[in-house]
Each structure stands twice: as C-alpha cells, then as structure tokens.
Write a protein that holds these residues in place. Structure first.
Motif, short mmCIF file in Angstrom:
data_model
loop_
_atom_site.label_atom_id
_atom_site.label_comp_id
_atom_site.label_asym_id
_atom_site.label_seq_id
_atom_site.Cartn_x
_atom_site.Cartn_y
_atom_site.Cartn_z
N MET A 1 -0.28 7.90 -20.62
CA MET A 1 0.16 9.21 -20.14
C MET A 1 1.65 9.17 -19.81
N LYS A 2 2.40 10.10 -20.39
CA LYS A 2 3.82 10.20 -20.14
C LYS A 2 4.07 11.23 -19.06
N TRP A 3 4.68 10.80 -17.97
CA TRP A 3 4.94 11.69 -16.84
C TRP A 3 6.27 12.42 -17.04
N LYS A 4 6.26 13.71 -16.75
CA LYS A 4 7.51 14.45 -16.72
C LYS A 4 8.25 14.09 -15.43
N ARG A 5 9.57 14.28 -15.43
CA ARG A 5 10.34 13.96 -14.22
C ARG A 5 9.84 14.75 -13.02
N SER A 6 9.55 16.03 -13.21
CA SER A 6 9.08 16.86 -12.10
C SER A 6 7.78 16.32 -11.53
N GLU A 7 6.91 15.82 -12.41
CA GLU A 7 5.64 15.25 -11.96
C GLU A 7 5.88 13.95 -11.20
N ARG A 8 6.78 13.13 -11.72
CA ARG A 8 7.10 11.87 -11.04
C ARG A 8 7.67 12.13 -9.65
N LEU A 9 8.57 13.09 -9.53
CA LEU A 9 9.20 13.38 -8.24
C LEU A 9 8.17 13.81 -7.20
N VAL A 10 7.23 14.65 -7.62
CA VAL A 10 6.20 15.11 -6.69
C VAL A 10 5.32 13.94 -6.25
N ASP A 11 4.86 13.15 -7.23
CA ASP A 11 3.95 12.05 -6.92
C ASP A 11 4.65 10.95 -6.12
N MET A 12 5.89 10.64 -6.46
CA MET A 12 6.64 9.61 -5.73
C MET A 12 6.88 10.04 -4.29
N THR A 13 7.25 11.30 -4.11
CA THR A 13 7.49 11.81 -2.76
C THR A 13 6.24 11.70 -1.91
N GLN A 14 5.09 12.10 -2.48
CA GLN A 14 3.84 12.02 -1.74
C GLN A 14 3.49 10.58 -1.40
N HIS A 15 3.71 9.68 -2.34
CA HIS A 15 3.39 8.27 -2.09
C HIS A 15 4.27 7.70 -0.98
N LEU A 16 5.54 8.05 -0.99
CA LEU A 16 6.45 7.56 0.04
C LEU A 16 6.08 8.11 1.41
N LEU A 17 5.74 9.40 1.47
CA LEU A 17 5.35 10.02 2.74
C LEU A 17 4.07 9.40 3.29
N ASP A 18 3.19 8.97 2.39
CA ASP A 18 1.92 8.35 2.81
C ASP A 18 2.07 6.88 3.17
N SER A 19 3.26 6.31 2.89
CA SER A 19 3.45 4.86 3.11
C SER A 19 4.73 4.58 3.88
N PRO A 20 4.89 5.15 5.08
CA PRO A 20 6.12 4.93 5.84
C PRO A 20 6.30 3.46 6.22
N HIS A 21 7.57 3.02 6.24
CA HIS A 21 7.94 1.65 6.64
C HIS A 21 7.33 0.57 5.74
N GLU A 22 6.87 0.97 4.56
CA GLU A 22 6.29 -0.01 3.62
C GLU A 22 7.26 -0.23 2.47
N LEU A 23 7.58 -1.48 2.20
CA LEU A 23 8.48 -1.81 1.12
C LEU A 23 7.73 -1.70 -0.22
N ILE A 24 8.22 -0.80 -1.08
CA ILE A 24 7.56 -0.55 -2.36
C ILE A 24 8.49 -1.02 -3.49
N PRO A 25 8.08 -1.99 -4.27
CA PRO A 25 8.92 -2.49 -5.37
C PRO A 25 9.15 -1.41 -6.43
N LEU A 26 10.30 -1.44 -7.07
CA LEU A 26 10.57 -0.48 -8.14
C LEU A 26 9.59 -0.67 -9.29
N THR A 27 9.14 -1.91 -9.49
CA THR A 27 8.18 -2.17 -10.58
C THR A 27 6.87 -1.41 -10.37
N PHE A 28 6.51 -1.14 -9.10
CA PHE A 28 5.30 -0.38 -8.83
C PHE A 28 5.40 1.01 -9.44
#
Length: 275
Positions: A1-28
């Motif tokens: 599945m190829k993600w559009k940038r808009s889809e990535r931004l929404v999903d990344m933002t939600q993941h970050l908000l759900d994981s405060p103070h957690e170091l997330i590698p760029l590879t993830f």
C-alpha cells in the motif's frame, strides 16, 4: 500500500500524540509507510512546525544510530490560564459547598476532557524532569494521576489506607494528618516501585500537606527520590505547611457556610515556575 503524504501526516500525528515521551526511530515510520527516510523527515518537519505554532508541544529529534523523534506534550501559557479559569469558575459555584466547609469535586474529577487538560498542564511543567512514576492516594487523586501519566507516558502507583490481599506483601507507614493531627496509615505494595526511581506526587486537595508528607516518607522507604508535587487545589494556609516546592492550579481562599460563598483564586503554578 502506497500512502499519500496527507495520509502519512494524519497517521504520524496520531501515533505521536498517542506515544508521548517515547523515542520512535525513523525506520519505524519508513517501514510503516514504505517511504524513504528523506520523505519521512520532511513530514516530521511539517508536524513539528504545526505543533509549535498551535502550542500542542514540541517534536525533538535525537541523532545517531539509536536516534529518532520524540513528542513532548506542552501547553501555551494562554491555554494553561484558560484551564485554570475554567477550574476556578467550576469550583466557585455555591452549590458545591458541603457541610464542614468541604467542596464537592467528584464531577470535575470524573470529567475526562477537563482531566485530560489538567494532566497536560502538569505534564508541561514536569516535561523536562526525569520522572519514572506518579504516586497518589486512593481514591480522588487517581483521575489526576492517570491524566498526568497519560501525557508523561509513565505508570501510576496508588497508596491505600489498608492492605489488600491482591497486592501481595506491602510497606506501611504511620503519618500525622496535617489537618486533623491524627495518626493515620499508608500502605503500598512492594512491587509498585523499584529502588532509585524518581517519583511525582499528586492529589486533588491539599490543606496542611500531611498526606503529601506521608507519601514522601513512603518514597524514602522505597529508596526512591521525590521529583515534584502536583496539587489540583490547595487551601489558604493559616499555619506552616508541611511540604514545599509544589505546584497548584487553584487555591481555596475562603468558605462561608452561612452566606454559602466560596472564594477561589489561582494557584501557585506560574509563581513557582510551572512554565
């Protein structure tokens, strides 16, 4: 599945908000969206600028092989003041007055939106401190402790007045209540904390600080360190308070049962360097 940038931004933002103070590698993120790290870095820059512009928090970048990004929840001074005004307004209603000069606060402690905001206010103040666990006393302090823990992404330990068979072996201490001057007992499971941890204490109301002093003694019994104290409402102090270096959001200045009036002012959050 190829993600559009808009889809990535929404999903990344939600993941970050759900994981405060957690170091997330760029590879993830790169593997999650099947995108190049350069594209992920560009997306994170957009999110970082938006967070800072809206006062949502900040996005920290950690370089190196074990690096990545970490979301730190924060609130602007204006947003914190709005939360404090809302709390003070709610507490000032005369129908909250109970016999003995106590205030009814259960509905506020059970309001998930307000508790989430209050949790983020305190998390903003302690964001730069190394805190491993939050301690509170059953039962009214639990909603506040859970709200702060949500934004700091750390566990909560609950001190009880008596031991429960489901908690296994426990450590108990006797302490003097600051308001009634009575000897009371605090109990905490031995499995609740590890030696050397940094502990944030919190509660819904503080009068003379006896309960906080008791929890502080428990922290020492576990060979842990006190990292700070967060109080929702403190009482106007007409005597020496038993603890210091605490943050409060509201102060109960005066209660008149005859006229059924309640005087509430801002706590010491800003005065004590909460921001």
């Amino acid at each position: 599945m190829k993600w559009k940038r808009s889809e990535r931004l929404v999903d990344m933002t939600q993941h970050l908000l759900d994981s405060p103070h957690e170091l997330i590698p760029l590879t993830f993120f790169s593997e999650r969206y099947q995108s190049a790290k350069s594209s992920i870095s560009e997306d994170l820059t957009i999110i970082k600028e938006t967070f800072e512009k809206k006062g949502t928090g900040k996005l920290m970048t950690v370089t190196g092989a074990a690096g990545g990004v970490k979301y730190i929840p924060q609130m602007s001074d204006a947003d914190i003041q709005n939360v404090m005004r809302t709390l003070i307004g709610e507490l000032s209603h005369s129908d909250r007055l109970l016999p003995g000069g106590y205030l009814f606060m259960a509905d506020l402690l059970g309001n998930p939106r307000l508790m989430n905001q209050i949790g983020k206010v305190f998390a903003s103040a302690f964001a730069e401190k190394d805190i491993d666990v939050i301690m509170t006393v059953a039962t009214k302090g639990i909603p506040i402790a859970n709200a702060i823990a949500r934004h700091l992404n750390i566990p909560v330990v609950i001190v009880r007045r008596d031991s429960k068979v489901t908690e296994g072996s426990t450590v108990s201490i006797n302490y003097v209540s600051g308001s009634t001057r009575r000897i009371q007992t605090m109990v905490l499971s031995k499995r609740s904390m590890l030696s050397g941890q940094n502990v944030l204490l919190t509660d819904d109301f503080m009068k003379a600080g006896g309960t906080m002093l008791g929890m502080k003694s428990l922290v020492e019994e576990f060979d842990c360190k006190l990292a700070g104290i967060a109080v929702l409402v403190e009482a106007e102090h007409h005597e020496d308070i038993l603890v210091d270096e605490y943050l409060s959001l509201a102060k109960l200045c005066e209660v008149n049962e005859k006229s059924r009036t309640i005087k509430i002012s801002e706590g010491n959050y800003f005065a004590e360097g909460g921001k």
